[in-house]
Design an enzyme around this catalytic site. Structure first.
Site, PDB file in Angstrom:
ATOM      1  N   GLU B 170       6.277  74.742  76.553  1.00 37.68           N
ATOM      2  CA  GLU B 170       6.243  74.935  74.976  1.00 37.68           C
ATOM      3  C   GLU B 170       6.455  76.570  74.821  1.00 37.68           C
ATOM      4  O   GLU B 170       6.195  77.191  75.898  1.00 37.68           O
ATOM      5  CB  GLU B 170       5.026  74.399  74.106  1.00 37.68           C
ATOM      6  CG  GLU B 170       3.690  74.856  74.902  1.00 37.68           C
ATOM      7  CD  GLU B 170       3.277  76.181  74.888  1.00 37.68           C
ATOM      8  OE1 GLU B 170       3.602  77.236  74.187  1.00 37.68           O
ATOM      9  OE2 GLU B 170       2.803  76.621  76.435  1.00 37.68           O
ATOM     10  N   GLU B 316       4.908  77.767  78.600  1.00 36.90           N
ATOM     11  CA  GLU B 316       5.986  77.439  78.946  1.00 36.90           C
ATOM     12  C   GLU B 316       6.316  76.293  79.820  1.00 36.90           C
ATOM     13  O   GLU B 316       7.419  76.087  79.896  1.00 36.90           O
ATOM     14  CB  GLU B 316       6.784  78.592  79.843  1.00 36.90           C
ATOM     15  CG  GLU B 316       7.066  79.993  79.211  1.00 36.90           C
ATOM     16  CD  GLU B 316       7.451  80.980  80.313  1.00 36.90           C
ATOM     17  OE1 GLU B 316       8.037  80.855  81.144  1.00 36.90           O
ATOM     18  OE2 GLU B 316       7.850  82.283  79.525  1.00 36.90           O
TER      19      GLU B 316
END
Lengths: 350, 350
Positions: B170, B316
């Site tokens: 994310e 991430e």
């Protein structure tokens, strides 16, 4: 013969460390946000002497040997398992075999002193000092000459290997006992704190193992210098590994340390040449009692803490192999990640 | 629109679990000596419903979205970093990009609600509900319709992906705030215990963040049901991820959970369908305050403890990518290691 210690200089390089840290800090990520991966990248850069470290042709070496002390019932398995497992390594069915294959890593098995005659095979190197050590409860496990021979074998082994990374593996029924004895004597720790279940002893069997090991320690009060201690208690696989660790450190290879036994070899090597530890990455904290104490002795601090904490107690180099991709990740992070500037990403507001 | 929850049955299978355990116990190693790798192998076998699990075409999906709350100064970085980092993911320079490349893993970036218009690109999927959520300090972050849309987007996304493993990543400036709010409300925990440094706030800034988040909680006393809580506080990237987690669980994919934000999506999903957790492997315990509490809420017990403890706080999907080879190792151990019988190795004496 006498053993000539390879030259293992201090590789501290404040300027390179600063350049590496600056490079890490300018990657597109919040400062310090890759935690342990950043300290690993810094260490790998320092070992290989570059801001762009690249691991080449990693070599998993499994050092195998038998222990005279095993006859005293310190292991849950018979000594024959040592040679049977060597066959298993070579056939590709052992844990370290399948993990080495997964990572495309060369695996070499070294007969350092197994009580068995092996047929020659690719990937098998015979450096047999003797078919097993003597019983350390009765006398020294090896003579000074045998110890020097094993150390020299370890040095020559590494000289012949390609690449810039050595992963330490081992096999030897009874070798947690040898490692416990080395830790106890070299670190001045109580043998109970250094002794665990090995391959799977129950509490009563551990208590018997402690009793045996205490007697072995009393048998060798004079063994104090590192190589005396190694000769008194150690296995041929441990002594050969000590030689390999020293040579790998001298060549500035990255040394990936597996569990309790591999760490005991590093402990001996570091007593001979403290800068060995600069080249060591501790792959994991094992489930074997005493390994946490061993790591503390080796100065595995916050920056050098073991990569995995999986409760492993198999040996073979399985933990080193498991952790290997993390070292590769640290290198690709350092080499391939963009900087804030190159990626056009806004930096943190001051 | 209303969201239709996919069917996520209990996959408990005592007979398969017993067969898996028997297979693990008969590998050429002492019983239990591969520790956490064994519990991981057992779980992967149960998720994929086989004694010979094989991970195919792993999909790293990075869900991106902006947060209205970011305007309140809860992050060290400006919102523009969200779209800049999306460009960095696509250009291959972000941490998750280089790690996905290392592991030969497909990476898809999903614009779930970034405040930016992206040019179309391979690997970029546009599922933008709106250009950023509304400010949750002023009202709900999203309407019920927007929340349902994001969930449905997440479901459709996964339906279109190949393979049997989903890794959660994310990006969204402000999303640790959303995750802290979700944790606090769904678990009934004090917001101070749920709030950390995010991308790198100092203590004073964390205190201000806590003050803002406490006000946000007070603004939404009525939000109690999981989807109400998600709509009140959540980001579009989190809601889309919840949908993807639910669909992946319904399809019995292995779900590799990254850090604090990904775990918050799993927390919401597990409140809707508790059996989601059977499919989740927790990649790591992050350095973000609150993640340990979050993991405890998710029942990450000894058998399911996070694989790494690296002090990561990047997001991430970087932690999920780092841990990935360990899942592969668990599978090859289960599939390829020899048994005592097949290797002709003596078993432990009784």
């Amino acid at each position: 013969m006498t053993f000539t210690l390879p030259s293992i200089p201090d590789i501290t390089d404040a300027a390179l460390a600063q350049r590496l840290q600056h490079k890490i800090d300018n990657k597109t990520k919040p400062l310090g946000s890759l935690g342990r991966l950043e300290t690993l990248a810094l260490q790998l850069g320092l070992i290989l002497g570059t801001e762009a470290p690249e691991l080449r042709a990693p070599q998993m070496v499994v050092f195998a040997g038998d222990h005279g002390l095993a006859a005293r019932g310190v292991s849950a398995y018979p000594s024959d398992v040592t040679w049977q497992m060597v066959e298993n390594f070579l056939a590709g069915g052992a844990c370290v075999s399948v993990l080495a294959r997964q990572h495309g890593m060369a695996l070499t098995v070294v007969d350092c002193g197994v009580r068995h005659d092996f047929a020659p095979r690719a990937s098998l190197v015979i450096r047999k000092v003797a078919p097993g050590t003597a019983d350390s409860a009765a006398g020294p496990a090896m003579t000074p000459e045998q110890c020097a021979q094993a150390l020299a074998n370890g040095v020559e082994l590494v000289k012949a290997l390609p690449g810039n990374a050595l992963l330490l593996g081992e096999m030897g029924i009874g070798n947690t006992s040898a490692a416990s004895l080395l830790l106890s004597r070299l670190a001045g720790l109580e043998i109970t704190d250094c002794t665990g279940a090995g391959t799977g002893l129950d509490d009563a069997a551990i208590a018997r193992k402690v009793t045996v090991l205490r007697e072995v320690l009393l048998k060798h009060p004079e063994a104090r210098a590192p190589l005396e201690v190694l000769a008194a208690f150690g296995g041929f696989e441990i002594a050969t590994m000590v030689g390999s660790v020293l040579q790998a450190a001298a060549e500035r290879r990255v040394i990936v340390v597996d569990g309790f036994i591999a760490s005991s070899a590093v402990l001996v090597a570091s007593k001979l040449a403290p800068h060995v530890l600069q080249r060591c990455v501790f792959a994991h904290r094992s489930g074997e009692r005493g390994h946490a104490l061993m790591l503390a002795q080796l100065g595995a601090n916050a920056a050098q803490q073991p990569l995995l904490d999986f409760g492993l107690r198999l040996g073979e180099g399985s933990g080193a192999a498991l952790a290997w991709p993390l070292l590769t990740s640290a290198c690709v992070m350092l080499r391939d990640m963009a900087s804030f500037e190159s990626a056009g990403v806004s930096e943190k507001s001051a």
